[in-house]
Every structure is written in C-alpha cells, then in structure tokens.
Design an enzyme around this catalytic site. Structure first.
Site, PDB file in Angstrom:
ATOM      1  N   THR A   1       3.926   2.652   5.804  1.00 55.14           N
ATOM      2  CA  THR A   1       2.505   2.301   5.770  1.00 55.14           C
ATOM      3  C   THR A   1       1.752   3.271   6.660  1.00 55.14           C
ATOM      4  OG1 THR A   1       0.817   0.713   6.490  1.00 55.14           O
ATOM      5  CG2 THR A   1       2.953   0.481   7.518  1.00 55.14           C
TER       6      THR A   1
ATOM      7  N   ASP B   1      -0.734   2.545   8.311  1.00 54.82           N
ATOM      8  CA  ASP B   1      -1.434   1.788   9.353  1.00 54.82           C
ATOM      9  C   ASP B   1      -0.695   1.667  10.688  1.00 54.82           C
ATOM     10  OD1 ASP B   1      -3.303   1.348   7.347  1.00 54.82           O
ATOM     11  OD2 ASP B   1      -2.389  -0.546   6.742  1.00 54.82           O
TER      12      ASP B   1
ATOM     13  N   ARG C   1      -6.430  -1.121   7.885  1.00 58.82           N
ATOM     14  CA  ARG C   1      -6.460  -2.581   7.691  1.00 58.82           C
ATOM     15  C   ARG C   1      -6.877  -3.274   8.993  1.00 58.82           C
ATOM     16  NH1 ARG C   1      -2.163  -5.136   3.531  1.00 58.82           N
ATOM     17  NH2 ARG C   1      -0.565  -4.282   4.864  1.00 58.82           N
TER      18      ARG C   1
ATOM     19  N   ARG D   1     -26.675  16.004  15.401  1.00 56.65           N
ATOM     20  CA  ARG D   1     -26.671  14.642  14.864  1.00 56.65           C
ATOM     21  C   ARG D   1     -25.580  13.808  15.519  1.00 56.65           C
ATOM     22  NH1 ARG D   1     -26.869  16.590   8.754  1.00 56.65           N
ATOM     23  NH2 ARG D   1     -29.101  16.523   8.421  1.00 56.65           N
TER      24      ARG D   1
ATOM     25  N   GLY E   1       5.305  -2.219   3.821  1.00 59.10           N
ATOM     26  CA  GLY E   1       4.776  -2.720   5.080  1.00 59.10           C
ATOM     27  C   GLY E   1       5.284  -4.123   5.393  1.00 59.10           C
ATOM     28  N   ASP E   2       4.599  -4.745   6.334  1.00 57.40           N
ATOM     29  CA  ASP E   2       4.955  -6.082   6.813  1.00 57.40           C
ATOM     30  C   ASP E   2       5.057  -7.116   5.698  1.00 57.40           C
ATOM     31  OD1 ASP E   2       5.597  -6.655   9.355  1.00 57.40           O
ATOM     32  OD2 ASP E   2       3.529  -6.751  10.101  1.00 57.40           O
TER      33      ASP E   2
ATOM     34  N   ASP F   1       1.178  -0.561  11.612  1.00 53.71           N
ATOM     35  CA  ASP F   1       1.030  -1.932  12.106  1.00 53.71           C
ATOM     36  C   ASP F   1       2.277  -2.795  11.913  1.00 53.71           C
ATOM     37  OD1 ASP F   1       0.867  -1.996   9.368  1.00 53.71           O
ATOM     38  OD2 ASP F   1      -0.852  -3.347   9.278  1.00 53.71           O
TER      39      ASP F   1
ATOM     40  N   ARG G   1       0.968  -4.809  -5.639  1.00 52.76           N
ATOM     41  CA  ARG G   1       1.051  -6.086  -4.926  1.00 52.76           C
ATOM     42  C   ARG G   1       1.501  -7.087  -5.986  1.00 52.76           C
ATOM     43  NH1 ARG G   1      -2.746  -3.283  -1.479  1.00 52.76           N
ATOM     44  NH2 ARG G   1      -1.603  -3.192   0.465  1.00 52.76           N
ATOM     45  N   CYS G   2       2.356  -8.011  -5.608  1.00 55.74           N
ATOM     46  CA  CYS G   2       2.970  -8.907  -6.593  1.00 55.74           C
ATOM     47  C   CYS G   2       2.803 -10.366  -6.152  1.00 55.74           C
ATOM     48  CB  CYS G   2       4.456  -8.534  -6.720  1.00 55.74           C
ATOM     49  SG  CYS G   2       5.426  -9.689  -7.692  1.00 55.74           S
TER      50      CYS G   2
ATOM     51  N   ALA H   1     -13.608  12.086  20.212  1.00 56.15           N
ATOM     52  CA  ALA H   1     -14.743  11.184  19.957  1.00 56.15           C
ATOM     53  C   ALA H   1     -15.352  10.669  21.265  1.00 56.15           C
ATOM     54  CB  ALA H   1     -14.280  10.008  19.105  1.00 56.15           C
TER      55      ALA H   1
ATOM     56  N   MET I   1      -9.213   4.343   7.900  1.00 57.04           N
ATOM     57  CA  MET I   1      -8.452   3.207   7.355  1.00 57.04           C
ATOM     58  C   MET I   1      -7.563   2.600   8.440  1.00 57.04           C
ATOM     59  SD  MET I   1      -7.375   3.894   3.458  1.00 57.04           S
ATOM     60  CE  MET I   1      -7.822   2.300   2.805  1.00 57.04           C
TER      61      MET I   1
ATOM     62  N   ARG J   1     -17.800  17.462  12.731  1.00 61.85           N
ATOM     63  CA  ARG J   1     -18.283  17.973  14.013  1.00 61.85           C
ATOM     64  C   ARG J   1     -19.067  19.272  13.834  1.00 61.85           C
ATOM     65  NH1 ARG J   1     -18.044  16.202  18.835  1.00 61.85           N
ATOM     66  NH2 ARG J   1     -16.295  14.941  19.532  1.00 61.85           N
TER      67      ARG J   1
ATOM     68  N   GLY K   1       0.830  -1.203   0.000  1.00 62.30           N
ATOM     69  CA  GLY K   1       0.000   0.000   0.000  1.00 62.30           C
ATOM     70  C   GLY K   1       0.864   1.253   0.000  1.00 62.30           C
TER      71      GLY K   1
END
Ligand code: ADP
Length: 325
Positions: free
Chosen positions: A129, A131, A175, A166, A106-107, A133, A76-77, A190, A173, A158, A15
């Site tokens: 990445t 993420d 993953r 509301r 990434g990983d 992660d 991606r391969c 939040a 995002m 907001r 990614g």
C-alpha cells in the site's frame, strides 16, 4: 500438493501500489525455482471466489518489475465481508488444491487473510500500500514511489509559486494516515503540514498565522501540504487567499500518486518480500505477514499483526517546522 508439487496462489487486493508487480514476479520466480506451481488469481478476493485463475510461468512475469499497477488487477470485494463469501473463498482454495495463498495488499486485505485462516486457509500477507499504514511493518510496498511522485510535484509547484510569490496548498494521498504527507512536507521543505493524526491540534487558523508571520519575515512563497485524510484543500487555499491577500493555489494529486514506475526501494522490498512469502510456505509457516522492521525482514503472526498499532512520531512535525524558518 499436486503431483508432488507445492501449489501456491497469489493475488493483489485493495488499493493498488507501485511495486506490486515486482512482488508478483518474485513470488512466481521463487516458486518456479523451488519447483512449485504458482497460480495467479485475478482481481483479488473476487477472483478467488469466482475461481478466476491462470497458472503463472516465468515468462508471464518478464518485464513487469518496472511497471506500476498490478498485472493480476485488484479490486475491493464486499462478498468477503460475509460468512458465505469467506466460506466460498476457502472452499475454492481447497478445490484448487492450494498449499498457500499469498495476498499482496493492505490492512483490509489482511483482515480477509485472518478470516480465511480461520477456515483452514494458509494465508501469507505481503504489505502493499502506498499509505504505509500497516501497523506491523515499518515498510509497505509503494510508499517510496508515492512519496517521490509527491516530491516531484512539490518541486514543480515551488518553481511556479516562487516565481509568482504565491502560496501552494498541495494534497497528498494516504487515506486516514499522514505518512506520505509528512514525508513530502519534510523532503519538499514545506512551511506547514496538516495530517489526520494532528487534526484539531493544528488548525487552519494556525496555518494562516504562520503564513502571515513568514511574510513579515520576508518569505516570498509558502508551501502547505495537506493529507487526504484531512481534506478541504480547495477551501483552505481560498481561506488563506481571502485572509492574507496572498494568491493561493490548490493542487490535489489524487490517483497520480498510485501510479508510476516503482523506485528501486520499492522493487527491492517487493523482491525480498515476495521471495520470503514463498519461502515461508515451503518452511511450513502458517498465516503470517512478511514485515520489515529495524532493518530486517521478519514473519509476524496474522492475529498479532492485526492487533498492533503505530503512529507518526510527533518529532517529524517539529522538524518540518524547525527547518522551514
Ligand atoms: P486494503 O487491503 O488496501 O486495506 P480494503 O480495506 O479495501 O483495502 O480491503 C480490501 C479487501 O479486503 C476488501 O474489499 C475485502 O474484500 C477484504 N476485507 C477487508 N476487510 C475485511 C474483513 N474484516 N473480513 C474479510 N475480508 C475483508
């Protein structure tokens, strides 16, 4: 080594993340400054397997630091998941006469590095990445920009959700990881956050109960952040509206969070990590990941890096809740 020059390959894989270009720039300019030849490989491992390359000169990376995405493109391969693909990639590395391959990704991309390292490739990973992660490092390039994009969206939502009293349900995002969602929830103030790490522990019924309690205390709007790995954002918004009677809107940020001008934090880490990856090759380091931990950059052996685990401190969740009353 070619004509006495160290030859370094660089690719971006998996990614994309804002700041990857800053890392490419740092690799190229450090390499050139240290009299190396830097070869850009297009579209990640696919480009390596197909020998899709260009030599990168200093001017090729001018004015790219402030651009999201990656000038080398990424992909991606699936071939890299096969013995043939890995052997072919390693063979091309040798044919190109590379002394090191810098992989920004990434990983998954690092698992590709490990597979290549077992076939004689010297692969050095740079964590890229949004993420966050990757277990071996506290920072991954792209995270700060993605969080700021999420926070910007929350602030805008907001404004409108408080005008209309509301509830907003926003999906971030990430993953299978909840880092972006947790950071956006904390910094966006939040009322609730749902992340994969607490799936089953925090349920939609608990979120609804909280919203009802908030209303009884006079709160006029609610913000619920949902991580991509939890999903079901539109369904959750409908359920909240049906049960509480409060108008509720769902927003899924999706790939918006992958783009944008990288923040100073991302450009800083990308620049240092790119520099350190080249330095690692010149220092004779083999198969390492450049990591940032406890305020310092370090090199971690690829096998050790891939066996590490990390998780979100549950105290973050407690603090989000504590501060939302
Ligand atoms: P990311 O690097 O962002 O985590 P992916 O998980 O999609 O993204 O991995 C990127 C690429 O890395 C894959 O498309 C594949 O080419 C390679 N890769 C992933 N896992 C492995 C593996 N176990 N062995 C070899 N290559 C892998």
């Amino acid at each position: 080594m070619e004509n006495g020059k160290v030859k370094i390959g660089v690719l971006t894989s998996g990614g994309d993340a804002p700041g990857m270009n800053a890392a490419i720039r740092a690799v190229v300019r450090t390499g050139i400054n240290k009299d190396c030849k830097v070869i850009g490989i297009h579209k990640g491992y696919i480009g390596l397997i197909n020998g899709d390359i260009t030599e990168l000169k200093s001017k090729d990376v001018s004015d790219i630091m402030n651009r999201g995405g990656t000038i080398l493109h990424t992909a991606r391969c699936p071939e890299m998941m096969t013995e043939e693909g890995i052997s072919r990639a390693a063979a091309i590395y040798n044919i190109l006469g590379l002394d090191g391959l810098i992989v920004i990704g990434g990983d998954g991309s690092f698992r590709g590095c490990k597979a290549l390292s077992e076939r004689g490739v010297n692969a050095i990973g740079i964590p890229g990445t949004i993420d966050l992660d990757i277990s071996c490092t506290e920072y991954t390039i792209g995270f700060d920009t993605a969080v700021n994009t999420g926070l910007d969206a929350i602030r805008k939502l907001r404004d409108t959700s408080s005008s209309h009293e509301r509830c907003s349900v926003v999906e971030m995002m990430g993953r299978d990881a909840g880092y972006i969602a947790m950071w956006c929830a904390m910094t966006g103030g939040a009322e609730e956050v749902l992340i994969p790490e607490s799936k089953g522990v925090i349920t939609s019924d608990m979120v609804i109960e909280q919203i009802l309690m908030n209303r009884s205390k006079g709160k006029r709007h609610n913000l619920v952040v949902v991580a991509e790995g939890v999903g079901g954002t539109v369904k959750l918004a409908k359920k909240i509206q049906d049960i509480t009677g409060i108008q509720t809107r769902a927003t899924v940020l999706g790939h918006l969070q992958r783009g944008g001008v990288p923040t100073a934090v991302d450009c800083m880490h990308a620049s240092m990590m790119g520099y350190l990856a080249v330095k690692a090759i010149l220092d004779g380091e083999k198969n390492k990941i450049v990591a940032f931990n406890r305020g310092r950059y370090e090199l971690i052996d690829i096998n050790t890096a891939l066996s590490m685990t990390k998780k979100i401190d549950s105290e973050y969740y407690d603090v989000v809740k504590l501060l939302s009353i």
